[in-house]
Design an enzyme around this catalytic site. Structure first.
Site, PDB file in Angstrom:
ATOM      1  N   HIS A 212      15.188   2.354  14.305  1.00 33.09           N
ATOM      2  CA  HIS A 212      14.508   2.036  15.345  1.00 33.09           C
ATOM      3  C   HIS A 212      13.151   1.523  14.338  1.00 33.09           C
ATOM      4  CE1 HIS A 212      10.910   3.241  17.837  1.00 33.09           C
ATOM      5  NE2 HIS A 212      10.427   4.066  16.833  1.00 33.09           N
TER       6      HIS A 212
ATOM      7  N   ASP B 272      -2.178 -28.642  18.163  1.00 30.46           N
ATOM      8  CA  ASP B 272      -0.691 -27.590  18.144  1.00 30.46           C
ATOM      9  C   ASP B 272      -0.419 -27.091  16.442  1.00 30.46           C
ATOM     10  OD1 ASP B 272       2.186 -27.256  18.254  1.00 30.46           O
ATOM     11  OD2 ASP B 272       2.687 -28.453  19.799  1.00 30.46           O
TER      12      ASP B 272
ATOM     13  N   TRP C 272      14.419   3.570   7.488  1.00 28.68           N
ATOM     14  CA  TRP C 272      13.683   1.963   6.992  1.00 28.68           C
ATOM     15  C   TRP C 272      13.232   1.362   5.606  1.00 28.68           C
ATOM     16  CZ3 TRP C 272       8.342  -0.860   6.832  1.00 28.68           C
ATOM     17  CH2 TRP C 272       7.130  -0.087   6.808  1.00 28.68           C
TER      18      TRP C 272
ATOM     19  N   SER D 137      10.732 -16.086   7.232  1.00 31.97           N
ATOM     20  CA  SER D 137      11.114 -16.477   8.890  1.00 31.97           C
ATOM     21  C   SER D 137       9.015 -16.058   9.115  1.00 31.97           C
ATOM     22  CB  SER D 137      11.275 -15.117  10.416  1.00 31.97           C
ATOM     23  OG  SER D 137      10.722 -15.468  11.372  1.00 31.97           O
ATOM     24  N   SER D 138       8.887 -15.007   8.902  1.00 32.26           N
ATOM     25  CA  SER D 138       7.941 -14.701   8.262  1.00 32.26           C
ATOM     26  C   SER D 138       7.045 -15.252   7.911  1.00 32.26           C
ATOM     27  CB  SER D 138       6.844 -13.426   7.586  1.00 32.26           C
ATOM     28  OG  SER D 138       7.859 -11.843   8.982  1.00 32.26           O
TER      29      SER D 138
ATOM     30  N   HIS E  52       2.675  -1.138   1.914  1.00 35.12           N
ATOM     31  CA  HIS E  52       1.290  -0.815   2.398  1.00 35.12           C
ATOM     32  C   HIS E  52       0.474  -2.029   2.754  1.00 35.12           C
ATOM     33  CE1 HIS E  52      -2.350   1.442   3.502  1.00 35.12           C
ATOM     34  NE2 HIS E  52      -2.519   0.361   3.438  1.00 35.12           N
TER      35      HIS E  52
ATOM     36  N   GLU F  40       1.748  -4.457   4.026  1.00 33.07           N
ATOM     37  CA  GLU F  40       2.395  -4.467   5.769  1.00 33.07           C
ATOM     38  C   GLU F  40       1.770  -3.560   6.857  1.00 33.07           C
ATOM     39  OE1 GLU F  40       4.565  -6.764   6.636  1.00 33.07           O
ATOM     40  OE2 GLU F  40       5.455  -5.301   8.543  1.00 33.07           O
TER      41      GLU F  40
ATOM     42  N   TYR G 102      -1.104  -3.115   7.583  1.00 29.71           N
ATOM     43  CA  TYR G 102      -2.126  -3.798   7.477  1.00 29.71           C
ATOM     44  C   TYR G 102      -2.388  -5.193   8.175  1.00 29.71           C
ATOM     45  CZ  TYR G 102      -5.116   0.131   5.982  1.00 29.71           C
ATOM     46  OH  TYR G 102      -6.011   0.870   6.293  1.00 29.71           O
TER      47      TYR G 102
ATOM     48  N   SER H  71     -11.965  -7.535  19.504  1.00 33.17           N
ATOM     49  CA  SER H  71     -13.102  -8.162  18.902  1.00 33.17           C
ATOM     50  C   SER H  71     -13.730  -9.320  19.703  1.00 33.17           C
ATOM     51  CB  SER H  71     -13.311  -8.694  17.741  1.00 33.17           C
ATOM     52  OG  SER H  71     -12.524  -7.366  16.973  1.00 33.17           O
TER      53      SER H  71
ATOM     54  N   HIS I 105      -0.660   6.157  -2.422  1.00 30.59           N
ATOM     55  CA  HIS I 105      -0.708   7.099  -1.550  1.00 30.59           C
ATOM     56  C   HIS I 105       0.725   7.574  -0.472  1.00 30.59           C
ATOM     57  CE1 HIS I 105      -2.592   4.328   1.752  1.00 30.59           C
ATOM     58  NE2 HIS I 105      -1.402   4.530   2.136  1.00 30.59           N
ATOM     59  N   HIS I 106       1.705   6.482  -0.392  1.00 30.12           N
ATOM     60  CA  HIS I 106       2.427   7.132   0.229  1.00 30.12           C
ATOM     61  C   HIS I 106       3.763   7.991  -1.341  1.00 30.12           C
ATOM     62  CE1 HIS I 106       2.303   4.532   3.580  1.00 30.12           C
ATOM     63  NE2 HIS I 106       1.468   3.502   2.576  1.00 30.12           N
TER      64      HIS I 106
ATOM     65  N   THR J  10     -12.926   0.198   7.119  1.00 30.95           N
ATOM     66  CA  THR J  10     -12.348   0.460   8.998  1.00 30.95           C
ATOM     67  C   THR J  10     -13.521   0.986   9.625  1.00 30.95           C
ATOM     68  OG1 THR J  10     -10.375   0.979   7.691  1.00 30.95           O
ATOM     69  CG2 THR J  10     -10.204   1.209   9.909  1.00 30.95           C
TER      70      THR J  10
ATOM     71  N   LYS K  67     -15.348  -1.517  11.374  1.00 27.65           N
ATOM     72  CA  LYS K  67     -15.382  -2.321  12.149  1.00 27.65           C
ATOM     73  C   LYS K  67     -15.129  -1.254  13.715  1.00 27.65           C
ATOM     74  CE  LYS K  67     -12.635  -4.922  10.684  1.00 27.65           C
ATOM     75  NZ  LYS K  67     -11.957  -6.561  11.375  1.00 27.65           N
TER      76      LYS K  67
ATOM     77  N   ARG L 209      10.557  15.309   8.863  1.00 27.66           N
ATOM     78  CA  ARG L 209      10.119  13.710   9.833  1.00 27.66           C
ATOM     79  C   ARG L 209      11.872  13.815   8.924  1.00 27.66           C
ATOM     80  NH1 ARG L 209       7.465   9.152   6.400  1.00 27.66           N
ATOM     81  NH2 ARG L 209       8.797   8.119   8.586  1.00 27.66           N
TER      82      ARG L 209
HETATM   83  C1  HEM Z   1      -8.021   4.910   7.568  1.00 33.03           C
HETATM   84  C2  HEM Z   1      -7.134   3.843   7.056  1.00 33.03           C
HETATM   85  C3  HEM Z   1      -5.844   4.455   6.667  1.00 33.03           C
HETATM   86  C4  HEM Z   1      -5.619   5.388   5.592  1.00 33.03           C
HETATM   87  C5  HEM Z   1      -6.510   6.504   5.243  1.00 33.03           C
HETATM   88  C6  HEM Z   1      -3.858   5.621   5.676  1.00 33.03           C
HETATM   89  C7  HEM Z   1      -3.471   6.852   5.370  1.00 33.03           C
HETATM   90  C8  HEM Z   1      -2.262   6.912   4.536  1.00 33.03           C
HETATM   91  C9  HEM Z   1      -1.680   7.748   4.485  1.00 33.03           C
HETATM   92  C10 HEM Z   1      -1.881   8.741   3.029  1.00 33.03           C
HETATM   93  C11 HEM Z   1      -0.168   7.783   3.964  1.00 33.03           C
HETATM   94  C12 HEM Z   1       1.101   8.232   3.842  1.00 33.03           C
HETATM   95  C13 HEM Z   1       1.170   9.562   3.742  1.00 33.03           C
HETATM   96  C14 HEM Z   1       2.225  10.587   3.530  1.00 33.03           C
HETATM   97  O1  HEM Z   1       3.767  10.115   3.725  1.00 33.03           O
HETATM   98  O2  HEM Z   1       2.540  11.443   3.403  1.00 33.03           O
HETATM   99  C15 HEM Z   1       0.392   6.972   5.137  1.00 33.03           C
HETATM  100  C16 HEM Z   1       1.349   6.574   6.125  1.00 33.03           C
HETATM  101  C17 HEM Z   1       1.689   5.554   6.957  1.00 33.03           C
HETATM  102  N1  HEM Z   1       0.656   4.899   7.561  1.00 33.03           N
HETATM  103 FE1  HEM Z   1      -1.112   4.996   6.908  1.00 33.03          FE
HETATM  104  N2  HEM Z   1      -3.608   5.316   6.755  1.00 33.03           N
HETATM  105  C18 HEM Z   1      -4.599   4.351   7.330  1.00 33.03           C
HETATM  106  C19 HEM Z   1      -4.486   3.232   8.720  1.00 33.03           C
HETATM  107  C20 HEM Z   1      -2.737   2.224   8.849  1.00 33.03           C
HETATM  108  C21 HEM Z   1      -2.642   2.017   9.073  1.00 33.03           C
HETATM  109  C22 HEM Z   1      -4.030   1.108  10.181  1.00 33.03           C
HETATM  110  C23 HEM Z   1      -1.091   1.721   9.552  1.00 33.03           C
HETATM  111  C24 HEM Z   1      -0.526   0.228  10.311  1.00 33.03           C
HETATM  112  C25 HEM Z   1      -1.170   0.323  11.365  1.00 33.03           C
HETATM  113  C26 HEM Z   1      -0.765   2.439   9.166  1.00 33.03           C
HETATM  114  C27 HEM Z   1       0.618   2.654   8.805  1.00 33.03           C
HETATM  115  C28 HEM Z   1       1.160   4.146   8.419  1.00 33.03           C
HETATM  116  C29 HEM Z   1       2.774   3.958   8.317  1.00 33.03           C
HETATM  117  C30 HEM Z   1       3.841   3.519   8.569  1.00 33.03           C
HETATM  118  C31 HEM Z   1       2.818   5.204   7.205  1.00 33.03           C
HETATM  119  C32 HEM Z   1       4.067   5.593   6.755  1.00 33.03           C
HETATM  120  C33 HEM Z   1       5.124   4.769   6.397  1.00 33.03           C
HETATM  121  C34 HEM Z   1       6.224   5.552   6.264  1.00 33.03           C
HETATM  122  O3  HEM Z   1       6.205   7.369   5.341  1.00 33.03           O
HETATM  123  O4  HEM Z   1       7.382   5.404   6.585  1.00 33.03           O
HETATM  124  N3  HEM Z   1      -1.620   3.219   8.686  1.00 33.03           N
HETATM  125  N4  HEM Z   1      -1.274   6.496   5.700  1.00 33.03           N
HETATM  126 CU   LIG Z   2      -0.542   3.159   2.874  1.00 33.10          CU
END
Ligand code: HEM
Ligand SMILES: [Cu+2]
Ligand SMILES: [Cu+2]
Lengths: 529, 373
Positions: free
Chosen positions: A80, A109, A145, A173-174, A257, A259, A261, A272, A306-307, A332, A335, A454
């Protein structure tokens, strides 16, 4: 510049009578055809990944194991995630880029049309391989994933090679898509279209494309090391052979990370475009929007760990990554403030693209708030790997990225099809999605705070009520998307004729061509003042 | 404090903690967990205030600045002063937030001067605890019966959050945990202590806690670690120091006795029925997670033992793989996890259950002889 345009003209000439039937789609080098294929492909993947989410939510409807065994459950969460990230969100953005970037900058094009064809047509194979692995003995990928080693190496099932291979193809591809975007934007802008006149969608994609080129090879490196660790006896991630499993996480998140963004910057561009159009007022702070996007992209390379706060990093590193992550919320925030200021004292109307864009701003901001909370390292120890994180990234990805894609689809459907969509169905789709997405994801915050980890197929009884609500929201959200499918089919087939510019306040070159946009647009470049 | 009061307290705290943590983060039972909770609430309120301002302005525009109200759009699209302001103000708020976060983080990572040290080792799918400065060590496995998981029995109050042998630690002492893993990455998490640390194979992580109130505290593994990731809870009992010391001495005594008993029983052989009964029990507890109760395994992941050539023919190979495991696979070494009797019984069971019917028995002395070879 003019020589390039001249060459493109010739190139287009012998395609003027596009072949019909299947070969039209197989051999097409037309950015509109390829854009449409990307969009349909991503929507199909959205439904496939979505049906896996339905399996997950059905199993979690009640405590206890009912429908699937834990091993299959893990395959569902893994595939998923992979499908939604690489199959739904990213190709949708590439599809939008294909359709809109040439029309927005006045180019005939994409710059590299044959590569464009190839970068699309390898995708179905990538996902066919990934999905086929589910039917192998031992099942498909079941390691999340994020495929942390050694769960994905020593302890994974035999199909891991297929997973690696399919991720490689997605990556190629990307990268090709990104190269195409960069070359197109740098070389094919109409005369007078200076960088600081480009629509924000073009700008955000431009920056996204650089992010893609920077990090997709890192992902390719990570999967290759997984491959050699599993099958060829290397020990990159195996402590017994002198490797380090935590190094895997550093490499993965150095890709991961940026990714996230990659999956949100184009959304910023879409919103916008839409908010000013339906506020009938110019975008507030155009240049600060561009700089904020660049700042976010730059900072996104400094926050990956931070992950990984719980992996046991030195305090110094934890502090560094905490500060950088907190810092990212400043651009952010800029914006969001700009969007609000754009609406301020505008003349607002609420057509469906605007509704989705507004929902995007509010719900994405909520996801940003939980992101900020997650950035605080000591508290992240409690949130990490719980449903709080699941809530966070679904707010930014579903009600963020996906909602912006929906907004884009409604905004440009009249241009693509030449028909207005059914506004009643669209409103129904919007309200059903908006309500169900919140029923689905908001309670997850509480489950996470109360301590539900989770990636578990079964949970203790205290979480039963929350999960039931979440599952109901999930089914409702899934069904709501079928309304959209129906609406798009209807709109392609017919409907009220759309004028060249169906939205009173819309700006940009794409609205200067008729609807539906002719097969070839801007054979002679427009003059931009 | 009387024993009764303590047990009453111990019984009540988890319920109280649960009741209050239904929808929010737990405040926990340590100074650190309280500080973490305060940080959580602070940042949450900050977000709420920003949210009210931003969404307030948005809804104000949506209601007041509508085309249907005949509004004419303004034309401003830039304002350097405002833009600088809304860059600086969030920045200052973040600094205000970073200061307490930093000091809490530094306190959390200070593992020096611990009074008690416990080595925590994760493996698929159980925890192992070993007390330093003492011989006491044991495994801690999920205690929830299979029937509850499969919905054949009503689920208990601590469904999936109960183990056969909880970790015991003293209150009012700084307890240091050294955390590692034998196979994949796990993560040891007790919300009430605000402790979550990954167990990385081949590396040792450190963390600590100091619990104020005696009680039973429950947590779970927090890192995807394979099929039964959802089924490896953590349970910690905090006892007063005096009780803890008594408990530790008692455990040392029990483990010493068990070793003696094992030597004594070596001489005695068990008959087939005894072996099969014990064997089935051990098999369901330690092996069925992978090889399945039916002995059929999961094709491609965990091999079937039913009809396996090894279980049918190769006795030495069979004892070897159960005692020593097989490196590079998830088949662990059970030689130090099970007693000689249990090893003998489970091997016998595998050679005779599910129609394997070899009729062969393995005795504790056989396993012992193998191990001493
Ligand atoms: C204000 C901006 C953001 C901050 C400060 C932030 C911060 C964080 C942090 C600290 C984590 C890790 C959490 C953990 O696993 O303990 C996280 C996870 C995640 N964030 Fe963000 N984030 C922000 C914006 C975004 C955006 C814009 C996206 C995607 C469009 C995003 C997608 C994700 C995803 C997919 C994960 C989880 C990844 C995983 O463990 O599978 N975040 N974020
Ligand atoms: Cu991140
Ligand atoms: Cu786990």
């Amino acid at each position: 510049m003019s020589t390039v345009v001249g060459e493109m003209d010739q190139h287009d000439d012998h395609h003027h009578h596009a072949p019909s039937g299947i070969t039209r789609w197989l051999f097409t080098t037309n950015h509109k055809d390829i854009g449409s294929m990307y969009l349909w492909f991503s929507f199909i993947m959205f439904l496939v990944g979505g049906s896996m989410a339905m399996v997950i939510r059905a199993e979690l409807f009640q405590p206890g194991l009912q429908l699937v065994d834990p091993h299959f459950f893990n395959q569902m969460t893994t595939v998923h995630g992979l499908i939604m990230v690489f199959g739904a969100v990213m190709p949708a953005f590439t599809g939008l880029a294909n359709w809109m970037i040439p029309m927005m900058i006045g180019a005939p094009d994409m710059a590299l049309p044959r590569m464009n064809n190839w970068s699309f047509w390898i995708l179905p194979f990538a996902f066919a391989i990934l999905l086929a692995s589910l039917f192998m003995e031992g099942g498909g990928p079941a390691f999340g994933w994020t495929f942390y080693a050694p769960l994905s190496t020593t302890y994974s099932s035999d199909s891991t090679a297929l997973f690696v291979f399919s991720v490689h193809i997605m990556g190629i591809s990307s990268i090709m898509g990104a190269i195409n975007v960069i070359v197109t934007i740098m070389n094919m802008r109409a005369p007078g279209m200076s960088y600081m006149k480009m629509p924000l969608f073009v700008w955000t994609w431009f920056i996204t494309a650089f992010l893609l080129i920077a990090v997709m090879p890192v992902l390719a490196g990570a999967v290759t090391m997984v491959l050699t660790d599993k099958y060829f006896g290397t020990s990159f991630f195996d402590a017994a052979g002198g490797g380090d499993p935590v190094m895997f996480q550093h490499i993965f998140w150095f890709f991961g990370h940026p990714e996230v963004y990659i999956m949100i910057l184009p959304s910023f561009g879409i919103v916008s475009a839409i908010i000013p159009a339906f506020s009938r007022k110019r975008l507030f702070g155009y240049s600060s929007m561009v700089y904020a996007t660049a700042a976010i992209a730059g900072l996104s390379f400094l926050v990956w760990a931070h992950h990984m706060f719980t992996t046991g990093m030195p305090v110094f590193a934890e502090l560094f990554f905490m500060y950088c992550t907190m810092l990212i919320s400043v651009p952010t925030g800029v914006k969001v403030f700009n969007w609000v200021a754009t609406m301020w004292r505008g003349s607002i109307s609420f057509e469906t693209p605007m509704l989705f864009a507004l929902a995007f701003v509010i719900l994405f901001t909520i996801g940003g708030f939980s992101g900020l909370m997650l950035a605080i390292t000591p508290v992240d120890f409690q949130y990490h790997d719980t449903y709080f994180v699941v809530a966070h990234f679904h707010y930014v990805l579903v009600s963020g990225a996906i909602f912006s894609i929906m907004a884009a689809a409604y905004y440009w459907l009249p241009k693509w099809t030449g028909h207005m969509y059914d506004e009643g169905l669209a409103k129904l789709h919007f309200w059903a999605s908006l309500i169900s997405v919140n029923v689905l994801f908001f309670p997850m915050h509480f489950a996470g705070l109360a301590g539900m980890p989770r990636r578990i197929p079964d949970y203790s009884v205290q979480f039963a009520d929350i999960n039931q609500i979440v599952s109901i929201g999930g089914f409702a959200f899934g069904l709501s998307q079928l309304i959209f499918l129906w609406l798009v089919i209807k709109c392609v087939k017919g409907g009220k004729k759309a004028p060249a510019k169906p939205w009173e306040g819309a700006e940009g070159l794409e609205w200067t061509v008729p609807s539906p946009a002719p097969y070839h647009t801007f054979d002679t470049p427009p003059e931009v003042k | 404090m009387s024993i009764r009061l303590i047990t009453a307290l111990a019984a009540m705290t988890p319920i109280a903690a649960q009741a209050q943590s239904q929808l929010n983060l737990t405040q926990g039972v340590t100074e650190i967990s309280q500080r973490v909770y305060d940080l959580h609430m602070t940042i949450f309120y900050i977000c709420c205030v920003i949210g009210v301002v931003v969404f307030g302005a948005m809804f104000w525009s949506m209601i007041r600045h509508r085309k249907s109200k005949g509004r004419k759009p303004a034309t401003f699209h830039e304002n350097i002063k405002v833009e600088i302001l809304w860059t600086i103000i969030p920045f200052l708020i973040l600094i205000g937030m970073a200061i307490p976060a930093t000091s809490t983080l530094i306190a959390m990572e200070d593992t020096s001067e611990a009074d008690v040290t416990v080595l925590v080792t994760g493996s698929q799918w159980k925890w192992h605890y070993k007390y330093f400065d003492s011989d006491v060590e044991y495994f801690s496995l999920l205690a929830t019966p299979r029937q509850q998981i499969e919905n054949r029995l009503e689920k208990g109050e601590n469904y999936l959050l109960e183990v056969d042998r909880p970790l015991v630690i003293p209150t009012d002492r700084k307890v240091r945990f050294l955390i590692t893993s034998d196979d994949v990455i796990h993560s040891w998490w007790v919300p009430d202590f605000a402790v979550k640390k990954d167990a990385n194979p081949g590396f040792i992580n450190e963390t600590w806690t100091q619990v104020d109130e005696p009680g039973i505290y429950r947590g779970q593994c927090a890192e995807l670690c394979g099929k039964d990731h959802g089924f490896m809870p953590v349970v910690v009992i905090a006892k007063t120091p005096a009780e803890y010391d008594a408990w530790l001495a008692e455990q040392e005594e029990i483990q010493r006795k068990a070793k003696e008993e094992e030597q004594r029983l070596l001489a005695m052989s068990m008959d087939m029925d005894e072996l099969m009964d014990l064997g089935e029990q051990v098999y369901l507890g330690s092996c069925a997670a992978c090889h399945q109760a039916s002995g059929e395994g999961i094709p491609g992941v965990f091999p079937a033992l039913k009809g396996s050539p090894m279980a049918l023919n190769d006795m030495n190979g069979h004892i070897d793989i159960v005692v020593n495991g097989k490196t590079g696979t998830s088949m662990q070494a059970f030689g130090n996890q099970l007693s000689l009797r249990e090893l003998a019984a489970v091997i016998t069971y595998e050679r005779n259950a599910w129609g394997n019917d070899t009729g062969e028995t393995v005795q504790a002395s056989d396993v012992n002889a193998f191990m001493n070879e």
